[in-house]
Design a protein around this motif. Sequence first.
Motif, PDB file in Angstrom:
ATOM      1  N   UNK A 214      -5.694 -13.293 -36.738  1.00 28.87           N
ATOM      2  CA  UNK A 214      -5.246 -14.606 -36.270  1.00 28.87           C
ATOM      3  C   UNK A 214      -5.738 -15.722 -37.190  1.00 28.87           C
ATOM      4  N   UNK A 215      -6.980 -15.624 -37.663  1.00 28.65           N
ATOM      5  CA  UNK A 215      -7.513 -16.636 -38.571  1.00 28.65           C
ATOM      6  C   UNK A 215      -6.739 -16.644 -39.885  1.00 28.65           C
ATOM      7  N   UNK A 216      -6.414 -15.474 -40.389  1.00 26.22           N
ATOM      8  CA  UNK A 216      -5.637 -15.374 -41.626  1.00 26.22           C
ATOM      9  C   UNK A 216      -4.249 -15.986 -41.444  1.00 26.22           C
ATOM     10  N   UNK A 217      -3.595 -15.666 -40.330  1.00 20.70           N
ATOM     11  CA  UNK A 217      -2.264 -16.203 -40.064  1.00 20.70           C
ATOM     12  C   UNK A 217      -2.311 -17.722 -39.924  1.00 20.70           C
ATOM     13  N   UNK A 218      -3.335 -18.242 -39.264  1.00 21.00           N
ATOM     14  CA  UNK A 218      -3.484 -19.684 -39.099  1.00 21.00           C
ATOM     15  C   UNK A 218      -3.660 -20.359 -40.452  1.00 21.00           C
ATOM     16  N   UNK A 219      -4.495 -19.767 -41.300  1.00 21.23           N
ATOM     17  CA  UNK A 219      -4.742 -20.336 -42.625  1.00 21.23           C
ATOM     18  C   UNK A 219      -3.462 -20.349 -43.463  1.00 21.23           C
ATOM     19  N   UNK A 220      -2.732 -19.260 -43.447  1.00 20.60           N
ATOM     20  CA  UNK A 220      -1.487 -19.186 -44.225  1.00 20.60           C
ATOM     21  C   UNK A 220      -0.473 -20.209 -43.715  1.00 20.60           C
ATOM     22  N   UNK A 221      -0.364 -20.346 -42.413  1.00 24.02           N
ATOM     23  CA  UNK A 221       0.569 -21.303 -41.826  1.00 24.02           C
ATOM     24  C   UNK A 221       0.204 -22.730 -42.231  1.00 24.02           C
ATOM     25  N   UNK A 222      -1.075 -23.038 -42.190  1.00 23.58           N
ATOM     26  CA  UNK A 222      -1.537 -24.370 -42.556  1.00 23.58           C
ATOM     27  C   UNK A 222      -1.251 -24.647 -44.028  1.00 23.58           C
ATOM     28  N   UNK A 223      -1.490 -23.656 -44.896  1.00 24.96           N
ATOM     29  CA  UNK A 223      -1.215 -23.826 -46.322  1.00 24.96           C
ATOM     30  C   UNK A 223       0.273 -24.075 -46.570  1.00 24.96           C
ATOM     31  N   UNK A 224       1.128 -23.352 -45.863  1.00 25.16           N
ATOM     32  CA  UNK A 224       2.574 -23.531 -46.017  1.00 25.16           C
ATOM     33  C   UNK A 224       3.006 -24.920 -45.560  1.00 25.16           C
ATOM     34  N   UNK A 225       2.438 -25.385 -44.458  1.00 22.38           N
ATOM     35  CA  UNK A 225       2.783 -26.714 -43.968  1.00 22.38           C
ATOM     36  C   UNK A 225       2.342 -27.789 -44.958  1.00 22.38           C
ATOM     37  N   UNK A 226       1.167 -27.631 -45.540  1.00 21.38           N
ATOM     38  CA  UNK A 226       0.680 -28.598 -46.522  1.00 21.38           C
ATOM     39  C   UNK A 226       1.565 -28.598 -47.760  1.00 21.38           C
ATOM     40  N   UNK A 227       2.007 -27.424 -48.187  1.00 17.71           N
ATOM     41  CA  UNK A 227       2.882 -27.330 -49.355  1.00 17.71           C
ATOM     42  C   UNK A 227       4.227 -28.005 -49.081  1.00 17.71           C
TER      43      UNK A 227
ATOM     44  N   UNK B 258       1.561 -11.085 -34.960  1.00 17.40           N
ATOM     45  CA  UNK B 258       1.699 -11.013 -33.514  1.00 17.40           C
ATOM     46  C   UNK B 258       1.822  -9.562 -33.065  1.00 17.40           C
ATOM     47  N   UNK B 259       2.602  -8.797 -33.781  1.00 10.66           N
ATOM     48  CA  UNK B 259       2.773  -7.383 -33.428  1.00 10.66           C
ATOM     49  C   UNK B 259       1.450  -6.646 -33.594  1.00 10.66           C
ATOM     50  N   UNK B 260       0.743  -6.959 -34.694  1.00 13.95           N
ATOM     51  CA  UNK B 260      -0.540  -6.292 -34.933  1.00 13.95           C
ATOM     52  C   UNK B 260      -1.519  -6.584 -33.803  1.00 13.95           C
ATOM     53  N   UNK B 261      -1.524  -7.817 -33.327  1.00 10.81           N
ATOM     54  CA  UNK B 261      -2.428  -8.198 -32.247  1.00 10.81           C
ATOM     55  C   UNK B 261      -2.099  -7.432 -30.966  1.00 10.81           C
ATOM     56  N   UNK B 262      -0.820  -7.280 -30.677  1.00 12.30           N
ATOM     57  CA  UNK B 262      -0.428  -6.531 -29.481  1.00 12.30           C
ATOM     58  C   UNK B 262      -0.822  -5.068 -29.598  1.00 12.30           C
ATOM     59  N   UNK B 263      -0.641  -4.491 -30.787  1.00 11.76           N
ATOM     60  CA  UNK B 263      -1.018  -3.095 -30.982  1.00 11.76           C
ATOM     61  C   UNK B 263      -2.524  -2.909 -30.840  1.00 11.76           C
ATOM     62  N   UNK B 264      -3.299  -3.834 -31.415  1.00  8.51           N
ATOM     63  CA  UNK B 264      -4.744  -3.728 -31.304  1.00  8.51           C
ATOM     64  C   UNK B 264      -5.195  -3.931 -29.859  1.00  8.51           C
TER      65      UNK B 264
END
Length: 59
Positions: free
Chosen positions: A31-44, A1-7
């Motif tokens: 954002x795509x990377x963060x979404x993928x990681x979040x989804x993987x964590x939820x599945x785990x 989120x911080x990276x997105x604001x800076x960019x």
Amino acid sequence: MIATKLLGFSAALTKSKKIKIAILLVEIAILAYAYKKNKEEQEAQLYIKKRQNQLQEKE
């Protein structure tokens, strides 16, 4: 989120359309990377909960 604001902030500082597009592509990639990681964590977590329930039912 911080990276997105800076960019987003850096995109406001430049007038070059090519640089703005490049920055937007970087934002989308982050954002795509963060979404993928979040989804993987939820599945785990879901797998762990299911496994715990199966073990409790056996006892």
